[in-house]
Motif scaffolding. Structure first.
Motif, PDB file in Angstrom:
ATOM      1  N   ALA A 184       0.831  -1.212   0.000  1.00 32.54           N
ATOM      2  CA  ALA A 184       0.000   0.000   0.000  1.00 32.54           C
ATOM      3  C   ALA A 184       0.862   1.256   0.000  1.00 32.54           C
ATOM      4  N   GLY A 185       1.948   1.224   0.755  1.00 26.49           N
ATOM      5  CA  GLY A 185       2.838   2.377   0.788  1.00 26.49           C
ATOM      6  C   GLY A 185       3.542   2.592  -0.535  1.00 26.49           C
ATOM      7  N   ARG A 186       3.957   1.485  -1.187  1.00 31.46           N
ATOM      8  CA  ARG A 186       4.620   1.626  -2.485  1.00 31.46           C
ATOM      9  C   ARG A 186       3.647   2.121  -3.553  1.00 31.46           C
ATOM     10  N   LEU A 187       2.385   1.711  -3.468  1.00 29.12           N
ATOM     11  CA  LEU A 187       1.383   2.224  -4.403  1.00 29.12           C
ATOM     12  C   LEU A 187       1.213   3.728  -4.221  1.00 29.12           C
ATOM     13  N   GLN A 188       1.202   4.176  -2.977  1.00 30.37           N
ATOM     14  CA  GLN A 188       1.097   5.615  -2.714  1.00 30.37           C
ATOM     15  C   GLN A 188       2.333   6.355  -3.220  1.00 30.37           C
ATOM     16  N   LEU A 189       3.501   5.741  -3.085  1.00 32.43           N
ATOM     17  CA  LEU A 189       4.731   6.345  -3.587  1.00 32.43           C
ATOM     18  C   LEU A 189       4.689   6.484  -5.109  1.00 32.43           C
ATOM     19  N   VAL A 190       4.220   5.444  -5.786  1.00 33.43           N
ATOM     20  CA  VAL A 190       4.122   5.486  -7.241  1.00 33.43           C
ATOM     21  C   VAL A 190       3.152   6.578  -7.683  1.00 33.43           C
ATOM     22  N   ASN A 191       1.972   6.646  -7.044  1.00 32.55           N
ATOM     23  CA  ASN A 191       0.957   7.614  -7.462  1.00 32.55           C
ATOM     24  C   ASN A 191       1.333   9.049  -7.128  1.00 32.55           C
ATOM     25  N   SER A 192       1.906   9.265  -5.952  1.00 33.05           N
ATOM     26  CA  SER A 192       2.142  10.628  -5.467  1.00 33.05           C
ATOM     27  C   SER A 192       3.487  11.206  -5.869  1.00 33.05           C
ATOM     28  N   VAL A 193       4.497  10.341  -6.053  1.00 31.38           N
ATOM     29  CA  VAL A 193       5.852  10.839  -6.300  1.00 31.38           C
ATOM     30  C   VAL A 193       6.354  10.477  -7.692  1.00 31.38           C
ATOM     31  N   LEU A 194       6.494   9.179  -7.958  1.00 36.95           N
ATOM     32  CA  LEU A 194       7.106   8.765  -9.221  1.00 36.95           C
ATOM     33  C   LEU A 194       6.276   9.190 -10.424  1.00 36.95           C
ATOM     34  N   SER A 195       4.955   9.173 -10.303  1.00 37.37           N
ATOM     35  CA  SER A 195       4.099   9.578 -11.419  1.00 37.37           C
ATOM     36  C   SER A 195       4.030  11.096 -11.564  1.00 37.37           C
ATOM     37  N   SER A 196       4.408  11.812 -10.511  1.00 42.67           N
ATOM     38  CA  SER A 196       4.342  13.276 -10.549  1.00 42.67           C
ATOM     39  C   SER A 196       5.627  13.918 -11.051  1.00 42.67           C
ATOM     40  N   LEU A 197       6.749  13.224 -10.903  1.00 42.46           N
ATOM     41  CA  LEU A 197       8.033  13.815 -11.303  1.00 42.46           C
ATOM     42  C   LEU A 197       8.077  14.208 -12.775  1.00 42.46           C
ATOM     43  N   PRO A 198       7.498  13.441 -13.719  1.00 43.02           N
ATOM     44  CA  PRO A 198       7.574  13.855 -15.134  1.00 43.02           C
ATOM     45  C   PRO A 198       6.580  14.941 -15.521  1.00 43.02           C
ATOM     46  N   THR A 199       5.702  15.369 -14.604  1.00 42.47           N
ATOM     47  CA  THR A 199       4.618  16.284 -14.966  1.00 42.47           C
ATOM     48  C   THR A 199       5.147  17.584 -15.563  1.00 42.47           C
ATOM     49  N   TYR A 200       6.206  18.139 -14.974  1.00 37.68           N
ATOM     50  CA  TYR A 200       6.765  19.401 -15.479  1.00 37.68           C
ATOM     51  C   TYR A 200       7.226  19.264 -16.923  1.00 37.68           C
ATOM     52  N   TYR A 201       7.854  18.132 -17.248  1.00 41.08           N
ATOM     53  CA  TYR A 201       8.280  17.889 -18.623  1.00 41.08           C
ATOM     54  C   TYR A 201       7.070  17.719 -19.530  1.00 41.08           C
ATOM     55  N   MET A 202       6.069  16.972 -19.059  1.00 42.58           N
ATOM     56  CA  MET A 202       4.931  16.637 -19.906  1.00 42.58           C
ATOM     57  C   MET A 202       4.048  17.833 -20.210  1.00 42.58           C
ATOM     58  N   CYS A 203       4.154  18.900 -19.435  1.00 42.23           N
ATOM     59  CA  CYS A 203       3.372  20.112 -19.720  1.00 42.23           C
ATOM     60  C   CYS A 203       3.887  20.841 -20.953  1.00 42.23           C
ATOM     61  N   SER A 204       5.135  20.570 -21.349  1.00 39.95           N
ATOM     62  CA  SER A 204       5.738  21.302 -22.467  1.00 39.95           C
ATOM     63  C   SER A 204       6.215  20.405 -23.592  1.00 39.95           C
ATOM     64  N   LEU A 205       6.584  19.156 -23.304  1.00 38.14           N
ATOM     65  CA  LEU A 205       7.196  18.290 -24.298  1.00 38.14           C
ATOM     66  C   LEU A 205       6.439  16.983 -24.427  1.00 38.14           C
ATOM     67  N   LYS A 206       6.420  16.449 -25.640  1.00 38.45           N
ATOM     68  CA  LYS A 206       5.878  15.122 -25.877  1.00 38.45           C
ATOM     69  C   LYS A 206       6.973  14.113 -25.575  1.00 38.45           C
ATOM     70  N   LEU A 207       6.802  13.337 -24.494  1.00 41.08           N
ATOM     71  CA  LEU A 207       7.828  12.394 -24.084  1.00 41.08           C
ATOM     72  C   LEU A 207       7.969  11.284 -25.118  1.00 41.08           C
TER      73      LEU A 207
END
Length: 342
Positions: free
Chosen positions: A97-120
């Motif tokens: 459960a903790g790793r799922l929260q880590l994936v949703n809240s942290v790892l999935s959020s880190l690319p957001t800044y890039y994805m707002c401007s660039l097509k990955l």
């Protein structure tokens, strides 16, 4: 700006006035001048105006890779490195459960800044997904092989659709970039929007014209199919909507008048040009078949019944979720609206 020493001197004077008025000083030693198609001798001369170094492409600006060509996979190495550090530092102490929260809240959020401007690139998304899978199923023990409790496609479904709610990065990337496309079609009062309309589309609709501009803009414009799939236009000027291919008055004219379309002189024409054609028949080749002529009479009646053109009002784009404002979260949820929970 142009490689002109006089213009650079004026720019330096503006920056000095800014320093005097605000007390904030520009550190030219930490700055660099990046020339484009300027020979080295002149570039050095221009850099001496500011007392800064001469840089080159590619370089990083505000955390994003900048260059004359599309960023390669290696240019996203800082992003991938940040994800790997978070993965190894945290996941070994967490439960499922903790790793799922880590994936949703942290790892999935880190690319957001890039994805707002660039097509990955697809490869970058696959690498990030690989690390998210490792974090969720293996924790810190990367030696485990093939240890998964559910298919990744199921994991990325929203929770109300039977998944774990892990963000689909490809869909999220499109959802964030569509914000830029929405600004273009609405002709918002933003400098880059004005520049693109004036330079590339002074007399045409973007999605029915040949691709123009930088790799950044081409990547965004290719999302027009997704945008037009969730949006429809209420014409004002009519210069952002295709007469034949877009949804107007609840129908698509190419499907409503298929025989008449075969005789159109310009199949890729904006609603504005078709509505302002005088006479309307001049937009079609004659003679035409009886079926096409009957459709022409229907089209003529339809245009006469429409509201008169207003050259001062921009086209109004509305969305199928009942709102005039684009929302990336609503677009994301819409992509899974047709799925049923298992």
């Amino acid at each position: 700006m142009q490689a002109c020493e006089t213009q650079l001197q004026h720019l330096k004077e503006i920056l000095q006035n800014f320093t005097i008025s605000s007390g904030l000083r520009v550190n030219y030693h930490k700055s660099c001048l990046v020339p484009i198609n300027v020979y080295q001798g002149k570039a050095n001369t221009l850099a001496n105006v500011f007392g800064c170094l001469v840089g080159s492409f590619p370089f990083t600006y505000l955390g994003l890779p900048m260059g004359l060509t599309k960023p390669q996979v290696k240019d996203y190495a800082p992003l991938i490195s940040r994800i790997e550090r978070r993965l190894s530092a945290s996941s070994q102490f967490l439960s499922y459960a903790g790793r799922l929260q880590l994936v949703n809240s942290v790892l999935s959020s880190l690319p957001t800044y890039y994805m707002c401007s660039l097509k990955l690139p697809v490869t970058v998304v696959e690498i990030i997904d690989k690390h998210r899978k490792k974090c969720l199923w293996r924790g810190s023990d990367f030696r485990k092989k093939g240890y998964t409790l559910a298919a990744w496609e199921l994991v990325r479904r929203p929770k109300e659709k039977g998944g774990l709610g892990v963000i689909n990065l490809s869909v999220q990337n499109d959802a964030l970039l569509l914000k830029q496309l929405d600004k273009l079609y609405r002709k918002e009062n933003i400098q880059w929007v004005k520049l693109i309309w004036q330079k590339h589309y002074p007399d045409g609709v973007p999605h029915i014209r040949r691709e123009r501009g930088s790799f950044w803009w081409k990547d965004i414009l290719r999302l027009h199919i997704q945008y037009r799939g969730v949006a429809y236009c209420i014409p004002g000027k009519g210069d952002t909507v295709s007469f034949w291919d877009d949804l107007l008055n609840g129908s698509v004219h190419s499907q409503k008048y298929p025989h008449l379309l075969n005789f159109a002189k310009e199949p890729r024409i904006s609603f504005q040009k078709m509505r302002d054609a005088e006479p309307l028949l001049s937009s079609f080749r004659i003679p035409m078949t009886r079926q096409a002529y009957n459709e022409f009479l229907e089209l003529q009646t339809e245009l006469l019944q429409m509201h008169p053109a207003n050259s001062d009002v921009n086209d109004c784009w509305q969305f199928i979720w009942g709102n005039q404002n684009y929302s990336s979260s609503k677009y994301y949820r819409y992509q899974y609206a047709s799925l049923n929970p298992p």
